[in-house]
Write a protein that holds these residues in place. Structure first.
Motif, short mmCIF file in Angstrom:
data_model
loop_
_atom_site.label_atom_id
_atom_site.label_comp_id
_atom_site.label_asym_id
_atom_site.label_seq_id
_atom_site.Cartn_x
_atom_site.Cartn_y
_atom_site.Cartn_z
N LEU A 2 14.41 -5.72 -8.27
CA LEU A 2 15.61 -4.98 -8.69
C LEU A 2 16.84 -5.86 -8.59
O LEU A 2 17.67 -5.91 -9.52
N ASN A 3 16.99 -6.59 -7.50
CA ASN A 3 18.19 -7.40 -7.27
C ASN A 3 18.09 -8.79 -7.84
O ASN A 3 19.09 -9.51 -7.90
N GLY A 4 16.88 -9.18 -8.27
CA GLY A 4 16.68 -10.49 -8.87
C GLY A 4 16.47 -10.41 -10.36
O GLY A 4 17.42 -10.43 -11.14
N SER A 5 15.22 -10.28 -10.79
CA SER A 5 14.88 -10.33 -12.21
C SER A 5 15.60 -9.27 -13.03
O SER A 5 16.14 -9.57 -14.11
N LEU A 6 15.64 -8.04 -12.53
CA LEU A 6 16.23 -6.96 -13.32
C LEU A 6 17.74 -7.13 -13.46
O LEU A 6 18.30 -6.97 -14.55
N THR A 7 18.40 -7.47 -12.37
CA THR A 7 19.85 -7.64 -12.43
C THR A 7 20.23 -8.83 -13.31
O THR A 7 21.17 -8.75 -14.11
#
Length: 268
Positions: free
Chosen positions: A161-166
């Motif tokens: 959530l905080n890496g790839s998606l953001t």
């Protein structure tokens, strides 16, 4: 187990030259049969292109018993598979079918058939580029969040959530703003990239990343506007309100909730 195979390469009864001729037939004279699991996910974009294009289509789903026995033929032992036939009674291609496999190939093929790859070669390349990046956002979810031991899923989900998606949201918001934040990736016209983004966002609403992923998408106005623009297309809006689509949605929710860790159940 050896799974039954569909003919894919040229053979004496239906050589490549004849397949090329079949591809020249007008859409209204072709029928399209898309086989995929009774889920949303990888088959969703192709389904919606066929719906949008008002094609003569049929959506079929493998039965679990036949799949387990290997009697359902495929090209690579995976789905989706698309079969194309000439509907004309007097066609020289009667009884023949052209087979395509791999979701990304099927999606881009259908997009080209139904006017969703832009107005020129450059727009087509741009749309395919956005499509590819959107496609792998979902694939990274499977490899990063789902296919990990249950006890590690909560951390894996937060990292995703905080890496790839953001990062994805930041990158795409930048390019969508460069296009005028008009609800489209390229120009002012609906494209494969627009439909695919809408489907991938919907996919996240049916998996154990659930509400948090949607909340993250909503923080990016230009990106979220693409989703809303696609949902207003009459053919797609009607499809998503249909009993068939609702059934696929419910089946997807039921399938992926079983892959969630106990701490995820309330968010699936």
């Amino acid at each position: 187990m050896t799974r039954a195979k569909l003919d894919f390469v040229s053979n004496s009864s239906f050589p490549s030259s004849h397949k090329v001729e079949l591809l020249k037939v007008d859409n209204k004279d072709l029928s399209f049969t898309l086989t995929y699991w009774e889920l949303c996910a990888a088959g969703s974009t192709s389904r919606e292109i066929l719906v949008y294009g008002k094609a003569h289509y049929e959506f079929t789903y493998p039965d679990n018993e036949g799949w387990a026995k290997g009697t359902i033929p495929t090209v690579f032992s995976v789905l989706p598979v698309l079969k194309i036939k000439d509907r004309r009674p007097s066609s020289t291609f009667q009884g023949k079918e052209l087979v395509l496999a791999e979701a990304s190939v099927i999606d881009t093929f259908l997009a080209g058939r139904f006017g969703l790859l832009g107005e020129n070669e450059w727009e087509s390349l741009a749309i395919k580029t956005f499509y590819s990046n959107i496609h792998y956002l979902r694939e990274r979810y499977f490899s990063s969040v789902i296919i990990v031991p249950p006890e590690l899923r909560k951390k894996a989900r937060e990292d995703y959530l905080n890496g790839s998606l953001t990062k994805f949201c930041e990158d795409h918001e930048y390019h969508l703003k460069a296009n005028g934040s008009n609800g489209h990736y390229v120009g002012n016209k609906l494209s494969l990239a627009d439909i695919h983004l809408s489907n991938v966002i919907h996919f996240f609403a049916t998996v154990p990343l659930g509400k948090m992923a949607l909340d993250r998408f909503k923080q990016y106005e230009s990106l979220w506007k693409v989703k809303e623009t696609v949902e207003k297309v009459p053919e797609i809006a009607e499809w998503r309100q249909s009993a068939t689509f609702k059934g696929l949605e419910e089946a997807t929710l039921g399938f992926y909730v079983n892959m969630a860790g106990p701490e995820d159940q309330s968010e699936a």
